[in-house]
Design an enzyme around this catalytic site. Structure first.
Site, PDB file in Angstrom:
ATOM      1  N   GLY A  11       0.810  -1.218   0.000  1.00  0.00           N
ATOM      2  CA  GLY A  11       0.000   0.000   0.000  1.00  0.00           C
ATOM      3  C   GLY A  11       0.844   1.269   0.000  1.00  0.00           C
ATOM      4  N   TYR A 142     -14.961   3.192   7.671  1.00  0.00           N
ATOM      5  CA  TYR A 142     -13.523   3.255   7.923  1.00  0.00           C
ATOM      6  C   TYR A 142     -13.265   3.947   9.272  1.00  0.00           C
ATOM      7  CZ  TYR A 142      -8.734   5.069   7.171  1.00  0.00           C
ATOM      8  OH  TYR A 142      -7.407   5.397   7.279  1.00  0.00           O
ATOM      9  N   LYS A 146     -11.698   2.462  12.713  1.00  0.00           N
ATOM     10  CA  LYS A 146     -10.507   3.033  13.354  1.00  0.00           C
ATOM     11  C   LYS A 146     -10.803   3.370  14.817  1.00  0.00           C
ATOM     12  CE  LYS A 146      -7.537   2.731  10.045  1.00  0.00           C
ATOM     13  NZ  LYS A 146      -6.447   1.743  10.167  1.00  0.00           N
TER      14      LYS A 146
HETATM   15  C1  AKB Z   1      -8.420   8.486   3.706  1.00  0.00           C
HETATM   16  O1  AKB Z   1      -8.571   9.519   3.042  1.00  0.00           O
HETATM   17  O2  AKB Z   1      -9.288   7.622   3.853  1.00  0.00           O
HETATM   18  C2  AKB Z   1      -7.114   8.302   4.443  1.00  0.00           C
HETATM   19  C3  AKB Z   1      -7.167   8.815   5.836  1.00  0.00           C
HETATM   20  C4  AKB Z   1      -7.274  10.264   6.100  1.00  0.00           C
HETATM   21  O3  AKB Z   1      -7.116   8.038   6.745  1.00  0.00           O
HETATM   22  N1  AKB Z   1      -6.058   8.941   3.718  1.00  0.00           N
END
Ligand code: AKB
Length: 319
Positions: A11, A142, A146
């Protein structure tokens, strides 16, 4: 046996981190793994293991046999792709982390690094100078993964003594690897368009301010965090880290100072809502106090470094 393993080595961050670890520890002291083969010859000089990080037995086997000092677990689906495949994002981001934490609990690795993100923040978070302990209010899968991951890290540290360390990265910008599936990706793509003399079609509005960081700062910060004594690490969820904040319009202007005829057009898409939910700037005083974090690169230097780095690579390829 090697000292460090990078999971997710193909990545954007993985490639850069492997290059830095190779320079620090030596190529043979770094092992790399991913579900796909990294597209970088130097990275591939380290021993590669094909790994599906969601598969518990494969993760356990690799970590038990490797008995690494450090594992950098970077495999994840980012914000924009995660919104298209929410359940797959949750499965990859969560299951892989739990697999690594469980293996660390068994004593197969001494220290774990796991990246969090500014995506843990959201509409209820203050817009500017966001404190370490500000409200966490993610709107994306996402970001939710996190946020949950941060608390799993702290749980494994507090309950089982696992030495897991983490950073909430802003958008990362580098020229040795390409991002994929993120909302901050425009800030890398824009430089590639400028070098190719193409009009850049920006998927965010001109005035969208987001926290960003040059990749070398991010990698240096990561290695500094991992090298810090255990007693210095007072945050076991994830550290705020900041370097600069800018809008697409400001990057375009900084590019125009070097490439005067550079053109940008704005066509905001679904990623605008994600970007608008994230704060504009981050307060990273805790990282500065605890382990001496200090960013080095601002927008003007970043633009020069990016344009030079991408042009040099283009010349290698064509020359
Ligand atoms: C995203 O844009 O999803 C990543 C992040 C800010 O974690 N680059």
């Amino acid at each position: 046996m090697a000292q460090a393993l990078v999971i997710g080595s193909a990545g954007q961050l993985g490639i850069e981190l492997v290059l830095a670890l190779q320079a620090k520890l030596g190529t043979n002291e770094v092992h790399i793994s991913d579900i796909r083969v990294p597209e970088n010859e130097t990275v591939l000089q380290s021993r590669f293991f094909h790994l599906d990080a969601t598969d518990e037995s494969s993760v356990f086997k690799l970590l038990e046999e490797g008995n690494y000092d450090e594992v950098y677990h970077l495999a994840a689906m980012l914000s924009a792709t995660g919104e298209k495949r929410p359940l797959s994002a949750w499965e990859l981001n969560m299951q892989s982390l739990l697999n690594v934490l469980e293996a660390a609990k068994e004593g197969y690795v001494k220290r774990v690094f796991w990246p969090s993100s500014i995506a843990v923040f959201g509409p209820k978070t203050p817009r500017k100078n966001v404190a370490q302990d500000a409200a966490l209010d993610p709107t994306t899968v996402y970001g939710v993964s996190k946020l949950a991951g941060e608390y799993w890290c702290r749980y494994y540290h507090d309950k089982y003594g696992v030495d897991v360390r983490s950073i909430r990265y802003p958008g990362l910008i580098g020229h040795r690897s390409l991002p994929g599936g993120g909302t901050t990706d425009y800030a890398v793509d824009i430089y590639h368009a400028a070098v190719k003399n193409e009009v850049f079609h920006c998927f965010l509005e001109a005035g969208t301010t987001l926290p960003m960081m040059y990749m070398d700062d991010a990698v240096r910060g990561t290695l500094e965090l991992m090298a810090a004594p255990k007693s210095a690490i007072r945050v076991r969820t994830s550290y705020n880290l900041a370097a600069m904040s800018f809008t697409p319009q400001a990057v375009a202007e900084s590019i125009r100072a070097v490439v005067p005829n550079f053109q940008i057009e704005y066509a905001p898409d679904h990623r605008q809502a994600i970007a608008s939910s994230w704060p504009e700037s981050i307060n990273d005083q805790q990282a500065r106090d605890d382990w001496g974090w200090n960013p080095e690169i601002g927008l003007t230097e970043l633009t020069q470094i990016m344009l030079d780095g991408i042009s040099a690579k283009a010349h290698e390829v064509t020359g």
